[in-house]
Design a protein around this motif. Structure first.
Motif, PDB file in Angstrom:
ATOM      1  N   ILE A 104     -46.088 -26.241 -39.577  1.00 56.09           N
ATOM      2  CA  ILE A 104     -47.368 -26.028 -40.272  1.00 56.09           C
ATOM      3  C   ILE A 104     -47.947 -27.357 -40.756  1.00 56.09           C
ATOM      4  O   ILE A 104     -49.147 -27.610 -40.627  1.00 56.09           O
ATOM      5  N   ALA A 105     -47.095 -28.223 -41.292  1.00 54.17           N
ATOM      6  CA  ALA A 105     -47.577 -29.520 -41.781  1.00 54.17           C
ATOM      7  C   ALA A 105     -48.175 -30.344 -40.644  1.00 54.17           C
ATOM      8  O   ALA A 105     -49.236 -30.960 -40.796  1.00 54.17           O
ATOM      9  N   GLU A 106     -47.509 -30.348 -39.498  1.00 52.92           N
ATOM     10  CA  GLU A 106     -48.033 -31.122 -38.369  1.00 52.92           C
ATOM     11  C   GLU A 106     -49.330 -30.523 -37.837  1.00 52.92           C
ATOM     12  O   GLU A 106     -50.281 -31.233 -37.541  1.00 52.92           O
ATOM     13  N   LEU A 107     -49.396 -29.196 -37.731  1.00 50.53           N
ATOM     14  CA  LEU A 107     -50.625 -28.542 -37.261  1.00 50.53           C
ATOM     15  C   LEU A 107     -51.769 -28.738 -38.253  1.00 50.53           C
ATOM     16  O   LEU A 107     -52.936 -28.769 -37.861  1.00 50.53           O
ATOM     17  N   GLY A 108     -51.437 -28.874 -39.529  1.00 48.61           N
ATOM     18  CA  GLY A 108     -52.447 -29.081 -40.562  1.00 48.61           C
ATOM     19  C   GLY A 108     -53.249 -30.362 -40.362  1.00 48.61           C
ATOM     20  O   GLY A 108     -54.378 -30.482 -40.839  1.00 48.61           O
ATOM     21  N   LYS A 109     -52.690 -31.302 -39.621  1.00 44.81           N
ATOM     22  CA  LYS A 109     -53.396 -32.561 -39.349  1.00 44.81           C
ATOM     23  C   LYS A 109     -54.591 -32.350 -38.432  1.00 44.81           C
ATOM     24  O   LYS A 109     -55.480 -33.193 -38.357  1.00 44.81           O
ATOM     25  N   TYR A 110     -54.623 -31.235 -37.705  1.00 40.84           N
ATOM     26  CA  TYR A 110     -55.665 -30.999 -36.717  1.00 40.84           C
ATOM     27  C   TYR A 110     -56.784 -30.086 -37.224  1.00 40.84           C
ATOM     28  O   TYR A 110     -57.638 -29.684 -36.453  1.00 40.84           O
ATOM     29  N   VAL A 111     -56.777 -29.768 -38.503  1.00 44.43           N
ATOM     30  CA  VAL A 111     -57.818 -28.909 -39.060  1.00 44.43           C
ATOM     31  C   VAL A 111     -59.131 -29.685 -39.115  1.00 44.43           C
ATOM     32  O   VAL A 111     -59.153 -30.836 -39.548  1.00 44.43           O
ATOM     33  N   VAL A 112     -60.184 -29.064 -38.652  1.00 46.52           N
ATOM     34  CA  VAL A 112     -61.523 -29.671 -38.699  1.00 46.52           C
ATOM     35  C   VAL A 112     -62.274 -28.987 -39.842  1.00 46.52           C
ATOM     36  O   VAL A 112     -62.499 -27.776 -39.804  1.00 46.52           O
ATOM     37  N   LEU A 113     -62.632 -29.753 -40.864  1.00 44.00           N
ATOM     38  CA  LEU A 113     -63.252 -29.177 -42.064  1.00 44.00           C
ATOM     39  C   LEU A 113     -64.516 -28.389 -41.765  1.00 44.00           C
ATOM     40  O   LEU A 113     -64.741 -27.330 -42.348  1.00 44.00           O
ATOM     41  N   ALA A 114     -65.352 -28.865 -40.867  1.00 44.50           N
ATOM     42  CA  ALA A 114     -66.606 -28.164 -40.560  1.00 44.50           C
ATOM     43  C   ALA A 114     -66.347 -26.767 -40.008  1.00 44.50           C
ATOM     44  O   ALA A 114     -67.143 -25.853 -40.222  1.00 44.50           O
ATOM     45  N   TRP A 115     -65.253 -26.573 -39.314  1.00 42.79           N
ATOM     46  CA  TRP A 115     -64.949 -25.268 -38.727  1.00 42.79           C
ATOM     47  C   TRP A 115     -64.538 -24.245 -39.781  1.00 42.79           C
ATOM     48  O   TRP A 115     -64.562 -23.048 -39.530  1.00 42.79           O
ATOM     49  N   ASP A 159     -66.119 -23.295 -42.214  1.00 42.44           N
ATOM     50  CA  ASP A 159     -67.281 -22.509 -42.634  1.00 42.44           C
ATOM     51  C   ASP A 159     -67.495 -21.278 -41.765  1.00 42.44           C
ATOM     52  O   ASP A 159     -68.329 -20.431 -42.083  1.00 42.44           O
ATOM     53  N   ASP A 160     -66.760 -21.173 -40.656  1.00 40.64           N
ATOM     54  CA  ASP A 160     -66.867 -20.009 -39.780  1.00 40.64           C
ATOM     55  C   ASP A 160     -65.769 -19.011 -40.145  1.00 40.64           C
ATOM     56  O   ASP A 160     -64.591 -19.384 -40.219  1.00 40.64           O
ATOM     57  N   PRO A 161     -66.119 -17.736 -40.369  1.00 40.07           N
ATOM     58  CA  PRO A 161     -65.097 -16.756 -40.776  1.00 40.07           C
ATOM     59  C   PRO A 161     -63.984 -16.558 -39.755  1.00 40.07           C
ATOM     60  O   PRO A 161     -62.853 -16.239 -40.132  1.00 40.07           O
ATOM     61  N   GLU A 162     -64.272 -16.746 -38.463  1.00 37.04           N
ATOM     62  CA  GLU A 162     -63.226 -16.553 -37.454  1.00 37.04           C
ATOM     63  C   GLU A 162     -62.320 -17.769 -37.305  1.00 37.04           C
ATOM     64  O   GLU A 162     -61.183 -17.639 -36.853  1.00 37.04           O
ATOM     65  N   LEU A 163     -62.807 -18.940 -37.675  1.00 37.52           N
ATOM     66  CA  LEU A 163     -62.010 -20.161 -37.550  1.00 37.52           C
ATOM     67  C   LEU A 163     -61.350 -20.576 -38.862  1.00 37.52           C
ATOM     68  O   LEU A 163     -60.390 -21.340 -38.857  1.00 37.52           O
ATOM     69  N   ARG A 164     -61.867 -20.042 -39.978  1.00 37.79           N
ATOM     70  CA  ARG A 164     -61.342 -20.403 -41.293  1.00 37.79           C
ATOM     71  C   ARG A 164     -59.848 -20.073 -41.385  1.00 37.79           C
ATOM     72  O   ARG A 164     -59.410 -18.984 -41.074  1.00 37.79           O
ATOM     73  N   GLY A 165     -59.074 -21.062 -41.772  1.00 37.75           N
ATOM     74  CA  GLY A 165     -57.644 -20.861 -41.978  1.00 37.75           C
ATOM     75  C   GLY A 165     -56.811 -20.871 -40.700  1.00 37.75           C
ATOM     76  O   GLY A 165     -55.592 -20.739 -40.760  1.00 37.75           O
ATOM     77  N   GLN A 166     -57.457 -21.050 -39.558  1.00 38.33           N
ATOM     78  CA  GLN A 166     -56.715 -21.063 -38.295  1.00 38.33           C
ATOM     79  C   GLN A 166     -56.053 -22.424 -38.090  1.00 38.33           C
ATOM     80  O   GLN A 166     -56.505 -23.449 -38.606  1.00 38.33           O
ATOM     81  N   LEU A 167     -54.985 -22.411 -37.316  1.00 40.00           N
ATOM     82  CA  LEU A 167     -54.304 -23.643 -36.932  1.00 40.00           C
ATOM     83  C   LEU A 167     -54.676 -23.966 -35.487  1.00 40.00           C
ATOM     84  O   LEU A 167     -54.841 -23.063 -34.670  1.00 40.00           O
ATOM     85  N   PHE A 168     -54.809 -25.261 -35.191  1.00 38.75           N
ATOM     86  CA  PHE A 168     -55.231 -25.699 -33.865  1.00 38.75           C
ATOM     87  C   PHE A 168     -54.180 -26.627 -33.278  1.00 38.75           C
ATOM     88  O   PHE A 168     -53.593 -27.438 -33.986  1.00 38.75           O
ATOM     89  N   LEU A 169     -53.977 -26.495 -31.967  1.00 39.53           N
ATOM     90  CA  LEU A 169     -53.075 -27.390 -31.246  1.00 39.53           C
ATOM     91  C   LEU A 169     -53.870 -28.040 -30.122  1.00 39.53           C
ATOM     92  O   LEU A 169     -54.244 -27.391 -29.149  1.00 39.53           O
ATOM     93  N   PRO A 170     -54.165 -29.352 -30.269  1.00 41.19           N
ATOM     94  CA  PRO A 170     -54.914 -30.048 -29.223  1.00 41.19           C
ATOM     95  C   PRO A 170     -53.999 -30.411 -28.046  1.00 41.19           C
ATOM     96  O   PRO A 170     -52.902 -30.922 -28.239  1.00 41.19           O
ATOM     97  N   LEU A 171     -54.470 -30.126 -26.855  1.00 38.20           N
ATOM     98  CA  LEU A 171     -53.738 -30.434 -25.626  1.00 38.20           C
ATOM     99  C   LEU A 171     -54.418 -31.594 -24.910  1.00 38.20           C
ATOM    100  O   LEU A 171     -55.638 -31.645 -24.848  1.00 38.20           O
ATOM    101  N   GLU A 172     -53.630 -32.498 -24.382  1.00 38.37           N
ATOM    102  CA  GLU A 172     -54.153 -33.559 -23.524  1.00 38.37           C
ATOM    103  C   GLU A 172     -53.526 -33.358 -22.159  1.00 38.37           C
ATOM    104  O   GLU A 172     -52.300 -33.367 -22.035  1.00 38.37           O
ATOM    105  N   GLU A 173     -54.383 -33.119 -21.178  1.00 43.39           N
ATOM    106  CA  GLU A 173     -53.936 -32.812 -19.826  1.00 43.39           C
ATOM    107  C   GLU A 173     -52.948 -31.643 -19.829  1.00 43.39           C
ATOM    108  O   GLU A 173     -51.952 -31.637 -19.124  1.00 43.39           O
ATOM    109  N   GLY A 174     -53.236 -30.665 -20.686  1.00 37.35           N
ATOM    110  CA  GLY A 174     -52.431 -29.443 -20.738  1.00 37.35           C
ATOM    111  C   GLY A 174     -51.146 -29.556 -21.523  1.00 37.35           C
ATOM    112  O   GLY A 174     -50.371 -28.604 -21.583  1.00 37.35           O
TER     113      GLY A 174
END
Length: 187
Positions: free
Chosen positions: A136-147, A149-164
């Protein structure tokens, strides 16, 4: 026949298992549907499904969950060209494949939907009690603050992929639309 020295430990384990089973049974009772209301000789299904359940979906899932904790992440693609870095929806995202996702504002509805449709559940390797906090701590680094504001993205965790691929808590994972998110074996 069990050795006499093991009998106390076996009895404690049996009692603990029995108690856990009773606790699970009791927790499930609140989610059982009752018999349909009878009117004379026949039963009516009118209002049969009207139940007083908590509308908080996440809390409801937690009430009936018996397994280990799990985490879902939204996968996004990261494209680099020189010093430029763009975040995009996955190339296979329904409705908006490979679309640039703005990080300074909430994306449009179609892009948000494509992002949410790119959600996957992480394997238990990342969510076991010894690793979940680090994950969770590592995924927390990828949170985009602007997102947020969207109810579907609020509180979600994101995993960025580079070349899959991505590295999460020292483990390399790879995403393929047909097989999902899988660990890449160490070489």
């Amino acid at each position: 026949m069990m050795p006499p020295l093991w009998q106390d430990a076996a009895e404690r384990a049996r009692a603990k298992a029995c108690q856990q089973n009773q606790d699970k049974h009791a927790a499930a009772q609140g989610f059982l549907l009752g018999e349909p209301k009878r009117s004379g000789r026949s039963a009516s299904l009118v209002d049969w499904l009207d139940v007083t359940a908590n509308d908080d979906e996440e809390k409801g899932r937690a009430q009936v969950r018996d397994g280990e904790d799990s985490l879902e992440v939204i996968l996004v693609d990261v494209h680099r060209e020189g010093c430029q870095r763009e975040i995009r929806t996955l190339p296979t995202a329904p409705g908006a494949p490979g679309v640039i996702v703005p990080t300074d504002r909430v994306p449009g509805r179609e892009v948000v939907r494509a992002m949410v449709m790119s959600m996957v559940r992480l394997s238990p390797k990342f969510t076991n009690p010894r690793r979940i906090d680090a994950t969770i701590a590592e995924l927390g680094k990828y949170v985009v603050l602007a997102w947020q504001d969207d109810p579907e993205l609020r509180g979600q965790l994101f995993l960025p992929l580079e070349e899959g691929r991505a590295e999460l808590i020292g483990i390399t994972v790879e995403y393929d639309s047909s097989t999902g998110l899988k660990e890449v074996p160490s070489e």
